[in-house]
Design an enzyme around this catalytic site. Structure first.
Site, PDB file in Angstrom:
ATOM      1  N   TYR A 167      -0.936  -0.376  10.832  1.00  0.00           N
ATOM      2  CA  TYR A 167      -1.019  -0.855   9.440  1.00  0.00           C
ATOM      3  C   TYR A 167       0.205  -0.439   8.620  1.00  0.00           C
ATOM      4  O   TYR A 167       0.783  -1.245   7.896  1.00  0.00           O
ATOM      5  CB  TYR A 167      -2.290  -0.278   8.839  1.00  0.00           C
ATOM      6  CG  TYR A 167      -2.604  -0.629   7.419  1.00  0.00           C
ATOM      7  CD1 TYR A 167      -3.172  -1.860   7.108  1.00  0.00           C
ATOM      8  CD2 TYR A 167      -2.390   0.284   6.370  1.00  0.00           C
ATOM      9  CE1 TYR A 167      -3.517  -2.174   5.787  1.00  0.00           C
ATOM     10  CE2 TYR A 167      -2.729  -0.027   5.064  1.00  0.00           C
ATOM     11  CZ  TYR A 167      -3.296  -1.249   4.770  1.00  0.00           C
ATOM     12  OH  TYR A 167      -3.632  -1.545   3.472  1.00  0.00           O
ATOM     13  N   SER A 186       0.857  -1.201   0.000  1.00  0.00           N
ATOM     14  CA  SER A 186       0.000   0.000   0.000  1.00  0.00           C
ATOM     15  C   SER A 186       0.883   1.237   0.000  1.00  0.00           C
ATOM     16  O   SER A 186       2.006   1.211   0.520  1.00  0.00           O
ATOM     17  CB  SER A 186      -0.874   0.013   1.262  1.00  0.00           C
ATOM     18  OG  SER A 186      -1.484   1.275   1.430  1.00  0.00           O
TER      19      SER A 186
HETATM   20  N1  LIG Z   1      -8.948  -0.977   0.179  1.00  0.00           N
HETATM   21  C1  LIG Z   1      -7.923  -0.137   0.108  1.00  0.00           C
HETATM   22  O1  LIG Z   1      -8.090   1.116   0.069  1.00  0.00           O
HETATM   23  C2  LIG Z   1      -6.520  -0.647   0.040  1.00  0.00           C
HETATM   24  C3  LIG Z   1      -5.486   0.248  -0.283  1.00  0.00           C
HETATM   25  C4  LIG Z   1      -4.182  -0.215  -0.352  1.00  0.00           C
HETATM   26  C5  LIG Z   1      -3.911  -1.537  -0.132  1.00  0.00           C
HETATM   27  N2  LIG Z   1      -4.936  -2.407   0.201  1.00  0.00           N
HETATM   28  C6  LIG Z   1      -4.587  -3.792   0.436  1.00  0.00           C
HETATM   29  O2  LIG Z   1      -5.261  -4.579  -0.519  1.00  0.00           O
HETATM   30  C7  LIG Z   1      -5.455  -5.908   0.005  1.00  0.00           C
HETATM   31  C8  LIG Z   1      -6.906  -6.295  -0.152  1.00  0.00           C
HETATM   32  O3  LIG Z   1      -7.661  -5.452   0.714  1.00  0.00           O
HETATM   33  P1  LIG Z   1      -9.198  -5.110   0.514  1.00  0.00           P
HETATM   34  O4  LIG Z   1      -9.312  -3.643   0.423  1.00  0.00           O
HETATM   35  O5  LIG Z   1      -9.771  -5.960  -0.573  1.00  0.00           O
HETATM   36  O6  LIG Z   1      -9.735  -5.495   1.941  1.00  0.00           O
HETATM   37  P2  LIG Z   1     -10.844  -6.535   2.410  1.00  0.00           P
HETATM   38  O7  LIG Z   1     -12.038  -6.374   1.561  1.00  0.00           O
HETATM   39  O8  LIG Z   1     -10.952  -6.361   3.883  1.00  0.00           O
HETATM   40  O9  LIG Z   1     -10.156  -7.916   2.064  1.00  0.00           O
HETATM   41  C9  LIG Z   1      -9.104  -8.421   2.858  1.00  0.00           C
HETATM   42  C10 LIG Z   1      -8.977  -9.870   2.506  1.00  0.00           C
HETATM   43  O10 LIG Z   1      -7.926 -10.427   3.318  1.00  0.00           O
HETATM   44  C11 LIG Z   1      -8.378 -11.692   3.768  1.00  0.00           C
HETATM   45  N3  LIG Z   1      -7.715 -12.075   5.001  1.00  0.00           N
HETATM   46  C12 LIG Z   1      -7.649 -11.404   6.191  1.00  0.00           C
HETATM   47  N4  LIG Z   1      -6.959 -12.116   7.091  1.00  0.00           N
HETATM   48  C13 LIG Z   1      -6.580 -13.271   6.473  1.00  0.00           C
HETATM   49  C14 LIG Z   1      -5.850 -14.416   6.884  1.00  0.00           C
HETATM   50  N5  LIG Z   1      -5.346 -14.528   8.119  1.00  0.00           N
HETATM   51  N6  LIG Z   1      -5.664 -15.403   5.973  1.00  0.00           N
HETATM   52  C15 LIG Z   1      -6.153 -15.300   4.726  1.00  0.00           C
HETATM   53  N7  LIG Z   1      -6.847 -14.253   4.285  1.00  0.00           N
HETATM   54  C16 LIG Z   1      -7.053 -13.242   5.153  1.00  0.00           C
HETATM   55  C17 LIG Z   1      -9.870 -11.517   3.992  1.00  0.00           C
HETATM   56  O11 LIG Z   1     -10.485 -12.777   3.969  1.00  0.00           O
HETATM   57  P3  LIG Z   1     -11.850 -13.008   4.796  1.00  0.00           P
HETATM   58  O12 LIG Z   1     -12.850 -12.105   4.171  1.00  0.00           O
HETATM   59  O13 LIG Z   1     -12.099 -14.461   4.609  1.00  0.00           O
HETATM   60  O14 LIG Z   1     -11.534 -12.611   6.204  1.00  0.00           O
HETATM   61  C18 LIG Z   1     -10.246 -10.673   2.774  1.00  0.00           C
HETATM   62  O15 LIG Z   1     -10.501 -11.493   1.664  1.00  0.00           O
HETATM   63  C19 LIG Z   1      -4.981  -5.834   1.471  1.00  0.00           C
HETATM   64  O16 LIG Z   1      -3.650  -6.294   1.551  1.00  0.00           O
HETATM   65  C20 LIG Z   1      -5.016  -4.337   1.774  1.00  0.00           C
HETATM   66  O17 LIG Z   1      -4.139  -3.990   2.822  1.00  0.00           O
HETATM   67  C21 LIG Z   1      -6.227  -1.987   0.267  1.00  0.00           C
END
Ligand SMILES: NC(=O)c1ccc[n+]([C@@H]2O[C@H](COP(=O)([O-])OP(=O)(O)OC[C@H]3O[C@@H](n4cnc5c(N)ncnc54)[C@H](OP(=O)(O)O)[C@@H]3O)[C@@H](O)[C@H]2O)c1
Length: 213
Positions: free
Chosen positions: A108, A95
Site C-alpha cells: 500500500y 495517505s
Molecule cells: N481509512 C483510512 O484510514 C484511510 C487513511 C488514509 C487514506 N485513505 C484513503 O482514502 C480513500 C478512501 O478509502 P476508505 O477508507 O473510504 O476505504 P473504503 O471504505 O474501502 O473505500 C474504498 C473505495 O474505493 C473504491 N474502489 C476500490 N477499487 C476501485 C476501482 N477499481 N474502481 C473504482 N473504485 C474503486 C471502493 O468502491 P467499491 O466499494 O465499489 O469497491 C470504495 O468506494 C482511499 O484512497 C484510501 O487509501 C484511507
C-alpha cells in the site's frame, strides 16, 4: 440514499483501472453537468497488509493499479477539459502511509508515495494552467478499509468527521496538502525528517510491538 436524492445525484459506475471507461465517465459527467465538474475527489483505494513473509507481486500490482494508475487514468481523462477551460479543482486522496516506508505496508505504502510524488510533479504546471490540484493525506479513518486491521490505529477518526474536515479544507483553504488529524499527521511529518538510523530503530520497535500483539 441514491433514491432520496435521485434528482440531484447521478451515479456513474466506474472501475478506475479501466482507462477507456474513465474517459467515457468523464465525458458523460461533462454532458450531465454541461461542462467540467467544479470539484473532483479521487477517493478510490484498496489496502492489503504485506511484508517480508507475504511479499506478493500480484497483490502489489493490484494495489498499484487501483491506487496509483487509477488516479493517473482519472487525471488523464479530466485534465484536457480543465486546461482548455482554465478551471477545475481536483483532490487526490493519498495517505500519510506514503510519507515513509512502514512495516506491513509494503504493498500500500508505495502506491501512496507514488501518488504524493505524482501530485507534486503535476502541481506547478497545473497552477500555470489555472487548475487547482490538492493532495489529501489523512491519518486513520474508520471505514470498511480499516475495519479489517488488527493493530492499534492512533487518533482514529469517524468517517463523518473525516468527511467534514475534508469538505471544510476543500472549500475554505487553499493549501496544497490537506492532512488530518494534525496531532497524528504532524508527528509523522516529523518522522520524515529523521535520519535512517533513528527512523529504523523506531520502526523495529513498532514491528516488535505488533508481533507481540
Ligand atoms: N481509512 C483510512 O484510514 C484511510 C487513511 C488514509 C487514506 N485513505 C484513503 O482514502 C480513500 C478512501 O478509502 P476508505 O477508507 O473510504 O476505504 P473504503 O471504505 O474501502 O473505500 C474504498 C473505495 O474505493 C473504491 N474502489 C476500490 N477499487 C476501485 C476501482 N477499481 N474502481 C473504482 N473504485 C474503486 C471502493 O468502491 P467499491 O466499494 O465499489 O469497491 C470504495 O468506494 C482511499 O484512497 C484510501 O487509501 C484511507
Amino acid at each position: 440514499m441514491a433514491a432520496e436524492f435521485a434528482e440531484l445525484i447521478s451515479i456513474l459506475p466506474l472501475d478506475v483501472t479501466d482507462t477507456p471507461a474513465c474517459e467515457a465517465a468523464v465525458a458523460e459527467a461533462e454532458t450531465i453537468l454541461g461542462g467540467p465538474p467544479d470539484l473532483v475527489v479521487f477517493a478510490a483505494g484498496a489496502w492489503q497488509p504485506m511484508g517480508v513473509s507475504d511479499l506478493d507481486p500480484a497483490v502489489a500490482r493490484s494495489l498499484m493499479n487501483v491506487n496509483y494508475l487509477g488516479a493517473v487514468n482519472v487525471l488523464a481523462a479530466l485534465l484536457p477539459g480543465c486546461r482548455e477551460r482554465r478551471r477545475g479543482h481536483i483532490a487526490v486522496i493519498a495517505s500519510v502511509a506514503g510519507y515513509r516506508g512502514i512495516p506491513r505496508a509494503a504493498g500500500y505504502g508505495p502506491t501512496k508515495a507514488a501518488l504524493i510524488n505524482l501530485c507534486e510533479s503535476l502541481k506547478p504546471e497545473l497552477d500555470a494552467a489555472g487548475v487547482r490540484l490538492r493532495l489529501v493525506d489523512p491519518g486513520f479513518v474508520a471505514t470498511p478499509m480499516t475495519a479489517v486491521n488488527d493493530f492499534p490505529m492512533p487518533f482514529l477518526l469517524a468517517a463523518e468527521d473525516a468527511a467534514e474536515r475534508l469538505f471544510t479544507a476543500l472549500t475554505r483553504s487553499s493549501r496544497f496538502e490537506i492532512t488530518f488529524p494534525k496531532r497524528f499527521t504532524w508527528g509523522l511529518k516529523f518522522l520524515r525528517l529523521l535520519p535512517y538510523g533513528a527512523y529504523f530503530a523506531l520502526m523495529r520497535r513498532l514491528d516488535r510491538g505488533r508481533k507481540r500483539g
